[in-house]
Design a protein around this motif. Structure first.
Motif: not given
Length: 537
Positions: A37-47
């Motif tokens: 529901d909220e932006d994933f940036n900062g919580r999920w880390i892209a390779s």
């Protein structure tokens, strides 16, 4: 469209009224839950590995206000990871792994699965996440070419060798082939049972310790073939051998051909010996732009000799071949039982040094959830990733997060299919109508109006919405012609009474009628040339 919206309203309302209860459920019963529901940036880390060029986006599911994690580009590798606050142990009690995917543009070649990663001590870091990062379980859809399966792979450590081995569920379920939202559930039970659900329906049920359910089996075989054992040089594996005492019969002719000419055959009467089977096309002519110097000498194309169609055949007649009754082929000695046969050699069995006994799988804990895929399609949306310790919790999430969306999508798909079906039926009807109109144009008494009818049919084919108008126009033409045939024939010439010489120059009314009718026919038959169509003959 309005009907689709009307049908979808109850499901939208259900989604809204369940949101509060769902948020409460998420905070109390889920070990891990990600709604995006909220932006994933900062919580999920892209390779940050170079090969993972695919861009992840925070995007709404098509037709919904619900957000998910979107694969935004075609033909890319993607990798992203979310570390858990605490590692999840799989050894005690029930564990449920669940997530949603929606293949908004279909899936021809690519994956849409999740990897449940081991702790970083196993040798990986979030920014370096790739296909070599050690995982405990891989679960989800994968489709490309002959591959079409919902993976469930367990990486299990052999306590004897220390090696981690991939164990795949045998005969996994297939991936749904539509573009709707689907929810995938794996339920790991403490009694070694694994159940795989798609949209809440059980598709596969296996036992972790069964050799029939996993490839390779978690528990290795007790014995294995001795790798150092060698087949003896005198070991004879031939069950049958040629009879050494057999000899070829004196009358056996190995050189006799399989087929010979039929000496009893007679040339059919009327056979044209001097006629070739093919002749030059008399209607062919050398193209105007043909250059003998550049293109070579022009030769007319060949066609089948029309004289041969009526005759039994053309060219030199030859007797047909028939099977040679004397043919026997190459002689071989008959086979007999081999007195030295010892059977098919196999190496001796020895104890398997990698064998171990197991009561329960030694699951590695889950410390992170990763998505590492290569796909040719964009539009793959991940949503509502859940880890729970209760099947009922997972079911509640399905009912509140997935099912309302699925029902809306299903209703929309149904409406589109009905519209498409109606459109296909109409096209089929129009084709039948056009085929019949082309036949009507060839009716002899309509020959003078043939080109007019064909022009109308061509317009209707290009613009199907004109079909009804064209039918009316053609009916009017046919009706007019019929009226002329019934009531508008040539009038009889008036009888001449006391005709004086100067009266002979007067044009008779009947001749005027003939001239008028002939003029009308000439106007029809001398119309401007018309391009040929697929129906012209």
């Amino acid at each position: 469209m309005e009907e689709t919206k009307r049908r979808a309203l109850p499901y939208v309302f259900l989604l809204l009224i369940s949101s509060f209860a769902f948020q409460l459920l998420a905070s109390t019963d889920a070990i891990f839950y990600e709604s995006f529901d909220e932006d994933f940036n900062g919580r999920w880390i892209a390779s940050e590995k170079d090969e993972y060029e695919g861009v992840w986006k925070h995007s709404k599911s098509e037709g919904h206000d619900d957000y998910g994690l979107l694969v935004s580009e075609k033909a890319r590798k993607y990798a992203i990871v979310k570390e858990l606050d605490e590692p999840v142990k799989l050894k005690d009690g029930t564990v449920v792994l669940q997530f949603e995917t929606r293949l908004q543009n279909g899936l021809e070649c690519g994956g849409a699965y999740l990897k449940y990663l081991r702790p970083q001590e196993a040798g990986w870091v979030p920014k370096g996440f790739d296909n070599e990062s050690p995982y405990s379980i891989m679960f989800g859809p994968d489709k490309c070419g002959a591959t079409n399966k919902v993976h469930f792979i367990l990486k299990h450590k052999n306590p004897k060798t220390g090696e981690f081995v991939e164990h795949h569920v045998k005969f996994p379920p297939s991936v749904p082939s539509d573009k709707l939202s689907h929810v995938y559930t794996a339920i790991l039970k403490p009694d070694n049972e694994l159940r795989i659900l798609i949209d809440g329906e059980e598709k596969k049920k296996v036992n972790f310790l069964s050799s029939e359910d996993f490839e390779p089996a978690l528990i290795p075989a007790k014995t294995i073939p001795d790798p150092d054992d060698k087949k003896p040089a005198d070991w004879d594996e031939r069950a049958k051998i040629p009879d050494p005492d057999a000899t070829k019969p004196d009358d056996w002719d190995e050189d006799a051909p399989m087929e010979i000419e039929d000496a009893e055959a007679v040339k059919p009467e009327g056979w044209l010996d001097d006629e070739p089977e093919e002749v030059e096309d008399p209607e062919a002519s050398k193209p105007e732009d043909w250059d003998d110097e550049e293109d070579g000498e022009w030769e007319a194309p060949k066609i089948e000799n029309p004289k041969c169609e009526e005759a039994p055949g053309c060219g030199e007649w030859k007797r047909p071949m028939k099977r040679n009754p004397e043919y026997k082929g190459k002689w071989h000695a008959p086979l007999i039982d081999n007195p030295n046969y010892k059977g098919i050699w196999k190496p001796q069995q020895i104890s398997n040094p990698a064998y171990f006994e197991l009561d329960k799988p030694d699951f590695e804990p889950i410390a992170a959830i990763g998505i590492e895929i290569w796909t040719m399609q964009d539009g793959i949306l991940f949503d509502n990733i859940l880890i729970a310790s209760d099947e009922k919790v997972a079911e509640s999430y399905r009912q509140t997060t997935w099912k309302p969306k699925f029902e809306v999508e299903k209703e929309k798909q149904k409406a589109e299919e009905e519209t498409g079906s109606l459109s296909d039926s109409l096209k089929g009807f129009q084709k039948v109508v056009f085929d019949q109109l082309y036949k009507i144009a060839d009716i002899p008494f309509l020959q003078n109006h043939k080109f007019k009818i064909l022009d109308l049919v061509e317009k209707a084919e290009k613009q199907p919405n004109l079909t009804v108008g064209v039918l009316v126009s053609i009916v009017v033409i046919i009706f007019t012609v019929l009226l002329k045939l019934l009531f508008g024939g040539k009038k009889p010439a008036k009888a001449k009474v006391s005709v004086e010489p100067k009266k002979e120059e007067t044009t008779e009314p009947s001749n005027n009628e003939d001239s008028s009718e002939e003029k009308e026919q000439n106007e029809d038959t001398t119309a401007a040339p018309r391009r040929r169509t697929r129906r012209d003959t």
